[in-house]
Design an enzyme around this catalytic site. Structure first.
Site, short mmCIF file in Angstrom:
data_model
loop_
_atom_site.label_atom_id
_atom_site.label_comp_id
_atom_site.label_asym_id
_atom_site.label_seq_id
_atom_site.Cartn_x
_atom_site.Cartn_y
_atom_site.Cartn_z
N ARG A 146 -24.20 -75.04 175.51
CA ARG A 146 -24.03 -76.24 176.35
C ARG A 146 -23.31 -77.35 175.60
O ARG A 146 -22.66 -78.19 176.21
CB ARG A 146 -25.40 -76.70 176.89
N GLU A 152 -39.55 -71.55 167.07
CA GLU A 152 -41.01 -71.52 167.14
C GLU A 152 -41.53 -70.14 166.71
O GLU A 152 -42.49 -70.02 165.97
CB GLU A 152 -41.46 -71.87 168.56
P1 AMP Z 1 -33.89 -77.90 168.38
O1 AMP Z 1 -33.22 -77.01 167.38
O2 AMP Z 1 -35.39 -77.71 168.42
O3 AMP Z 1 -33.50 -79.35 168.21
O4 AMP Z 1 -33.41 -77.42 169.83
C1 AMP Z 1 -32.19 -77.87 170.34
C2 AMP Z 1 -31.46 -76.75 171.04
O5 AMP Z 1 -32.30 -76.02 171.90
C3 AMP Z 1 -30.34 -77.32 171.89
O6 AMP Z 1 -29.20 -76.47 171.77
C4 AMP Z 1 -30.90 -77.32 173.30
O7 AMP Z 1 -29.92 -76.91 174.22
C5 AMP Z 1 -32.07 -76.34 173.27
N1 AMP Z 1 -33.33 -76.92 173.77
C6 AMP Z 1 -34.47 -77.11 173.05
N2 AMP Z 1 -35.47 -77.61 173.80
C7 AMP Z 1 -34.95 -77.79 175.04
C8 AMP Z 1 -35.48 -78.31 176.28
N3 AMP Z 1 -36.75 -78.76 176.40
N4 AMP Z 1 -34.66 -78.34 177.36
C9 AMP Z 1 -33.39 -77.90 177.25
N5 AMP Z 1 -32.83 -77.40 176.13
C10 AMP Z 1 -33.60 -77.34 175.02
#
Ligand code: AMP
Length: 178
Positions: free
Chosen positions: A61, A98
Site C-alpha cells: 500500500r 507478532e
Molecule cells: P508495523 O510494522 O507493526 O508498524 O506494521 C505496519 C505495516 O503493517 C504497514 O505496512 C501496514 O500496512 C500494516 N498494518 C499493521 N497494522 C495495521 C492495521 N491495524 N491496519 C492496517 N494495516 C496495518
C-alpha cells in the site's frame, strides 16, 4: 477543502482482520475518493520541509501513496519489496511480526550514497516495517531525512521509536487505542 478529519472519515475500519482483535484501517476507500487521495498527497508533500532525492515506498500500500508523493516532490521512487520479488542483486532486512518474522529487500544499487531518502507507508503500528526500511536505506548509504505515513497507531509505539532513532516521523491522522 478536505482536511485531515475529512480524510479520516474516508478510512474504513474492518474489525477482526486479518485476525481476531485487529482493527484493520483500510485506506482503499480513501484511495477511491479522488479529492481525498489528492488531498492526502498534498498534505504529505506540505509536511516535507527540505529536498528529497528518493521516496522509499513500502510494499504494497505504500507504493500507491509513495508513488504519487514522489512525483509531487520531484523525487525518484525506490520500491522496498517483500522477499523474493526483486530480480536483481538485493540486500535484505528481517523484522519481527507478532508471530514469526518477515523480510524486506531493496536492490543493492537502488540508492546512491548520500541520497536524501523519505520513507513512506500507509500506516505505522509497531514500527518494525519502517525500522527495517530505515536500516536498508542506511546500509545502502542513503540519508533518511524522514518518514511519512497516512495513519499512526500511536499506542503501538512505532512512530515514537522512529523519532528516538532520529527519524522525523509524521502522520496525517492517528487512531488511539489500537
Ligand atoms: P508495523 O510494522 O507493526 O508498524 O506494521 C505496519 C505495516 O503493517 C504497514 O505496512 C501496514 O500496512 C500494516 N498494518 C499493521 N497494522 C495495521 C492495521 N491495524 N491496519 C492496517 N494495516 C496495518
Amino acid at each position: 477543502m478536505t482536511g485531515a478529519d475529512d480524510l479520516k472519515a474516508l478510512v474504513r475500519t474492518i474489525p477482526d482482520f486479518p485476525k481476531p482483535g485487529i482493527q484493520f484501517r483500510d485506506i482503499t476507500t480513501l484511495l477511491l475518493d479522488r479529492s481525498g487521495f489528492a488531498r492526502t498527497v498534498e498534505l504529505l508533500a506540505a509536511s516535507v520541509g527540505g529536498p528529497v532525492d528518493l521516496v522509499a515506498a513500502i510494499d504494497a500500500r505504500g507504493f500507491a501513496i509513495g508513488g504519487a508523493l514522489a512525483e509531487k516532490l520531484g523525487a525518484g521512487l525506490l520500491l522496498v519489496r517483500k522477499d523474493g520479488k526483486l530480480p536483481g542483486a538485493s540486500i535484505a532486512e528481517d523484522y519481527a511480526l507478532e508471530y514469526g518474522s518477515d523480510r524486506l529487500t531493496i536492490h543493492v544499487d537502488a540508492c546512491t550514497p548520500g541520497a536524501r531518502v523519505l520513507v513512506v507507508d500507509d500506516l505505522i503500528a509497531t514500527g518494525g516495517t519502517a525500522a527495517a526500511t530505515v536500516r536498508l536505506v542506511r546500509r545502502a548509504g542513503g540519508n533518511v531525512v524522514g518518514a511519512r505515513f497516512v495513519i499512526d497507531l500511536p499506542d503501538l509505539g512505532g512512530s515514537a521509536a522512529l523519532r528516538a532513532d532520529g527519524v522525523d516521523a509524521v502522520s496525517l491522522m492517528s487512531f488511539d487505542g489500537d
